[in-house]
Write a protein that holds these residues in place. Structure first.
Motif, PDB file in Angstrom:
ATOM      1  N   LEU A   1       0.613  -1.242  -0.082  1.00 27.46           N
ATOM      2  CA  LEU A   1      -0.191   0.187  -0.169  1.00 27.46           C
ATOM      3  C   LEU A   1       1.108   1.248  -0.291  1.00 27.46           C
ATOM      4  O   LEU A   1       0.620   2.325  -0.508  1.00 27.46           O
ATOM      5  CB  LEU A   1      -0.939   0.069   1.499  1.00 27.46           C
ATOM      6  CG  LEU A   1      -1.764   0.902   0.865  1.00 27.46           C
ATOM      7  CD1 LEU A   1      -3.160   0.988   0.431  1.00 27.46           C
ATOM      8  CD2 LEU A   1      -2.764   1.014   2.509  1.00 27.46           C
ATOM      9  N   LEU A   2       1.848   1.404   0.998  1.00 31.30           N
ATOM     10  CA  LEU A   2       2.775   2.272   1.219  1.00 31.30           C
ATOM     11  C   LEU A   2       3.323   2.654  -0.251  1.00 31.30           C
ATOM     12  O   LEU A   2       3.686   3.196  -0.724  1.00 31.30           O
ATOM     13  CB  LEU A   2       3.502   2.807   2.175  1.00 31.30           C
ATOM     14  CG  LEU A   2       2.758   2.707   3.289  1.00 31.30           C
ATOM     15  CD1 LEU A   2       3.744   3.012   4.882  1.00 31.30           C
ATOM     16  CD2 LEU A   2       1.720   4.084   2.809  1.00 31.30           C
ATOM     17  N   ARG A   3       3.707   1.805  -1.065  1.00 31.17           N
ATOM     18  CA  ARG A   3       5.213   1.447  -1.925  1.00 31.17           C
ATOM     19  C   ARG A   3       3.724   2.733  -3.141  1.00 31.17           C
ATOM     20  O   ARG A   3       4.226   3.354  -4.112  1.00 31.17           O
ATOM     21  CB  ARG A   3       5.346   0.610  -2.618  1.00 31.17           C
ATOM     22  CG  ARG A   3       5.843   1.131  -3.873  1.00 31.17           C
ATOM     23  CD  ARG A   3       6.402  -0.601  -4.572  1.00 31.17           C
ATOM     24  NE  ARG A   3       4.880  -0.766  -5.274  1.00 31.17           N
ATOM     25  CZ  ARG A   3       5.060  -2.648  -5.531  1.00 31.17           C
ATOM     26  NH1 ARG A   3       5.638  -3.433  -5.758  1.00 31.17           N
ATOM     27  NH2 ARG A   3       3.568  -2.671  -6.214  1.00 31.17           N
ATOM     28  N   ASN A   4       2.293   1.672  -3.198  1.00 32.63           N
ATOM     29  CA  ASN A   4       1.595   2.321  -4.076  1.00 32.63           C
ATOM     30  C   ASN A   4       1.212   3.547  -4.467  1.00 32.63           C
ATOM     31  O   ASN A   4       1.016   4.230  -4.783  1.00 32.63           O
ATOM     32  CB  ASN A   4       0.416   1.391  -4.031  1.00 32.63           C
ATOM     33  CG  ASN A   4       1.026   0.132  -4.918  1.00 32.63           C
ATOM     34  OD1 ASN A   4       1.952  -0.016  -5.188  1.00 32.63           O
ATOM     35  ND2 ASN A   4       0.042  -1.023  -4.330  1.00 32.63           N
ATOM     36  N   ILE A   5       1.039   4.139  -2.953  1.00 35.32           N
ATOM     37  CA  ILE A   5       0.713   5.717  -2.989  1.00 35.32           C
ATOM     38  C   ILE A   5       2.387   6.457  -3.083  1.00 35.32           C
ATOM     39  O   ILE A   5       1.295   7.462  -3.515  1.00 35.32           O
ATOM     40  CB  ILE A   5       0.110   5.936  -1.642  1.00 35.32           C
ATOM     41  CG1 ILE A   5      -1.282   4.823  -1.294  1.00 35.32           C
ATOM     42  CG2 ILE A   5      -0.095   7.279  -0.684  1.00 35.32           C
ATOM     43  CD1 ILE A   5      -1.500   5.493   0.669  1.00 35.32           C
ATOM     44  N   PHE A   6       2.543   6.171  -3.368  1.00 39.78           N
ATOM     45  CA  PHE A   6       4.116   6.598  -3.622  1.00 39.78           C
ATOM     46  C   PHE A   6       4.322   7.198  -4.900  1.00 39.78           C
ATOM     47  O   PHE A   6       4.971   8.105  -5.183  1.00 39.78           O
ATOM     48  CB  PHE A   6       5.697   6.066  -2.975  1.00 39.78           C
ATOM     49  CG  PHE A   6       6.898   7.148  -2.938  1.00 39.78           C
ATOM     50  CD1 PHE A   6       6.880   7.982  -2.492  1.00 39.78           C
ATOM     51  CD2 PHE A   6       7.423   6.216  -4.048  1.00 39.78           C
ATOM     52  CE1 PHE A   6       8.128   8.745  -3.135  1.00 39.78           C
ATOM     53  CE2 PHE A   6       8.450   6.561  -4.667  1.00 39.78           C
ATOM     54  CZ  PHE A   6       8.401   8.661  -4.372  1.00 39.78           C
ATOM     55  N   MET A   7       3.682   5.655  -4.770  1.00 38.64           N
ATOM     56  CA  MET A   7       3.868   5.498  -7.247  1.00 38.64           C
ATOM     57  C   MET A   7       2.487   6.210  -7.693  1.00 38.64           C
ATOM     58  O   MET A   7       3.524   7.083  -8.851  1.00 38.64           O
ATOM     59  CB  MET A   7       4.233   4.319  -7.186  1.00 38.64           C
ATOM     60  CG  MET A   7       4.996   3.306  -7.314  1.00 38.64           C
ATOM     61  SD  MET A   7       5.005   1.738  -7.399  1.00 38.64           S
ATOM     62  CE  MET A   7       4.377   1.393  -9.193  1.00 38.64           C
TER      63      MET A   7
END
Length: 178
Positions: free
Chosen positions: A131-137
């Motif tokens: 989730l955090l990686r995808n929000i960042f992306m």
């Protein structure tokens, strides 16, 4: 000055019904429509400014959602207890969102809408794992979109008037059928 005329056929009730049917199909299938497809249609085909398109879209969605809700409820695709709580929050959120929109120019509203749609699309495309990686992306994609927009604005300001003609959108008067 170059002029773009919104074609009168888009003001005809049959065209409006066809647009509604296409957006309704999209909405029933994907669970969206008002924000992602209806507003751009209203801006580019019907000549509404962003504020008018957003308000009109909300007014359309109230009765238009009922058949989709019934169909999904009958199919067992609704978690009613979660929907009720979220709906309570949305009632408050949409009121304050409308108040915030009143303070924006139509161009600012259009840009905000566009960047939010880009972010949601990016987040949806990368999935829900990490989730955090995808929000960042998704935020990176929005940042790139903002950068491209600002770059285009800078480029337009550096051009001579003859190289970058001013565009004027001629809006048709509202033609209420009722």
């Amino acid at each position: 000055m170059e002029s773009i005329v919104i074609h009168p056929i888009f003001a005809h009730p049959a065209s409006l019904i066809a647009i509604g049917a296409i957006v309704g199909l999209y909405s029933g299938f994907f669970g969206l429509g008002g924000g992602t497809i209806m507003i751009p249609i209203m801006i580019f085909l019907l000549g509404l400014d962003a504020k008018m398109a957003i308000g009109t879209s909300l007014a359309i969605m109230v009765p238009a959602l009922i058949p989709g809700v019934i169909g999904h409820y009958q199919a067992g695709h609704i978690q009613l207890h979660k929907a009720v709580w979220i709906a309570l929050g949305m009632v408050t959120g949409t009121y304050f969102g409308a108040r915030l929109l009143e303070r924006m120019t139509p161009d600012t509203a259009r840009l905000a809408f566009g960047f939010v749609v880009v972010g949601v699309a990016a987040f949806t495309a990368v999935g829900k794992e990490h989730l955090l990686r995808n929000i960042f992306m998704a935020l990176v994609v929005v940042a790139v979109a903002v950068g491209l927009y600002l770059g285009a604005q800078w480029y337009d300001r550096t051009q001579t008037p003859s190289a970058a003609p001013e565009v004027h959108v001629q809006r048709l008067p509202d033609q209420d059928v009722f």
